[in-house]
Enzyme design. Structure first.
Site, PDB file in Angstrom:
ATOM      1  N   SER A 249       8.874  -4.855  11.621  1.00  0.00           N
ATOM      2  CA  SER A 249       8.286  -6.176  11.388  1.00  0.00           C
ATOM      3  C   SER A 249       9.286  -7.308  11.612  1.00  0.00           C
ATOM      4  CB  SER A 249       7.723  -6.249   9.965  1.00  0.00           C
ATOM      5  OG  SER A 249       6.661  -5.331   9.806  1.00  0.00           O
ATOM      6  N   HIS A 322      10.006 -10.304   7.014  1.00  0.00           N
ATOM      7  CA  HIS A 322       9.144 -11.019   7.956  1.00  0.00           C
ATOM      8  C   HIS A 322       9.682 -12.424   8.203  1.00  0.00           C
ATOM      9  CE1 HIS A 322       5.321  -8.417   7.026  1.00  0.00           C
ATOM     10  NE2 HIS A 322       6.401  -7.691   7.264  1.00  0.00           N
TER      11      HIS A 322
END
Length: 385
Positions: A249, A322
């Protein structure tokens, strides 16, 4: 007298043939380079600067180079076309050693000059030369590693499902109590918590990464992706002191940040003819791109926050990974990604962005070294049988 006249004509004929052969050779060699710049030709100023950067003024005096280029620009429009270049190189005004030096460096000089059409229109920069290989390669590697660990865990009696199956014993996994094994800050991207996690990341990075590679090329996307992975694990290590981390991610969100960076530095070029009735140009314009990527980033992060703090029994999601990945893509993307028409303020912004990224990285490294709230360090063998 008649005999001497025939000899003169014969000598002249040989010189004319040699001159014609030289012109044809120049046209064959340099036509592909000039064709990229269209009928308008190559800006004389840009060509002069690139030839100087290639070192031509070390063997030809700058004043002499200016004189040659000025003579080549026969129509005085400050641009040089193939015909003008051929006349210059095949004329008597250019000495043989100058002809060899200019011919040897011209290809590299022209290659560094962005054609006018590509400076005005961002879409003109999409091409498959070289083909987009990095995102495909890294996706295949992630799939292979997932399958290998799934089979290995199956032999241990552990099933890999849609939402579980990360090998906690793997030396690739980021673990807070083994932070001294620095490779884990990168290699965690090869492990996934179930096949839904893997598939979602693969779709995400291919949809976002391949278009980036078509413009910015694989080596820039490779750097953005890996630096995003590192920034993601560093940010995670600062905020989630006792939680392991897996998944790509950080790299995926770095691609979102890179797209936003590209929009910022190529805003005008992305809006080229976007309101002339072409639906594709409108959908690929800067405001639409920026809106899509912001909605994607904010929406996905909001879902991750909800699942992390409000959904009982849900797998913990590395929200900071993220955010760290996206910020890395943005901060590194501004100075690194292709900017088809560099402006002064964009150069300054690039330096500021790079400094901010380096400061963030330095802070995280010092925090990892000085903070005492991490789990006790595990000094056992990393790969138990």
């Amino acid at each position: 007298m008649p005999v001497e006249g025939r000899r003169d004509r014969r000598v002249g004929s040989r010189e004319d043939i040699a001159m014609e052969e030289r012109r044809n050779d120049l046209i064959r060699r340099y036509r592909p380079m000039f064709e990229k710049h269209g009928r308008q030709g190559i800006p004389l100023r840009d060509l002069r600067e690139e030839l100087e950067e290639e070192g031509l003024t070390e063997s030809i005096a700058p004043e002499r180079l200016d004189e040659l280029l000025r003579r080549a620009d026969a129509d005085g429009d400050k641009r040089i076309r193939l015909g003008e270049f051929v006349r210059m190189m095949s004329g008597d005004n250019v000495k043989e050693h100058e002809r060899k030096k200019i011919g040897g460096l011209l290809g590299a000089a022209i290659a560094n000059i962005v054609p006018q059409s590509m400076r005005e229109d961002f879409m003109a920069n999409y091409n498959c030369k070289p083909p987009p290989i990095f995102m495909i390669f890294i996706s295949i590697v992630e799939i292979v590693i997932f399958i290998v660990y799934a089979e290995e865990q199956k032999s241990r009696g552990v099933a890999t499902t849609a939402t579980s199956g990360v090998p906690l014993y793997s030396p690739l996994l980021y673990k807070p109590d083994r932070r001294y094994e620095a490779w884990r800050f990168v290699t965690y991207m090869f492990l996934h918590q179930g096949y839904i996690h893997l598939i979602s990341n693969l779709v995400f990075q291919l949809l976002l990464g391949l278009p980036l590679e078509l413009v910015h090329k694989f080596w820039r996307v490779f750097l953005i992706y890996v630096l995003g992975v590192i920034a993601g694990s560093l940010a995670h290590s600062v905020t989630d002191h006792s939680v392991s981390l897996c998944g790509a991610s950080g790299g995926c969100y770095a691609l979102i940040g890179a797209h936003i960076a590209s929009v910022i530095t190529n805003w005008k070029e992305m809006n080229y003819k976007c309101c002339d009735g072409s639906l594709i140009r409108f959908l690929l314009s800067a405001p639409v791109r920026l809106s899509v990527f912001l909605v994607l980033a904010i929406g996905d992060t909001s879902v991750a926050v909800y699942r992390r703090f409000f959904e009982e029994g849900a797998t913990k999601i590395g929200i900071s990974a993220h955010i760290g990945g996206m910020m890395a893509g943005l901060l590194v993307g501004i100075p690194l990604l292709k900017n088809v028409n560099v402006l002064t303020w964009e150069k300054r912004l690039g330096w500021v962005s790079l400094v901010v990224y380096l400061l963030f990285t330095a802070f995280c490294m010092f925090f990892n070294g000085l903070y005492t709230g991490y789990p006790e360090t595990d000094w056992s063998d990393c790969c138990p049988a």
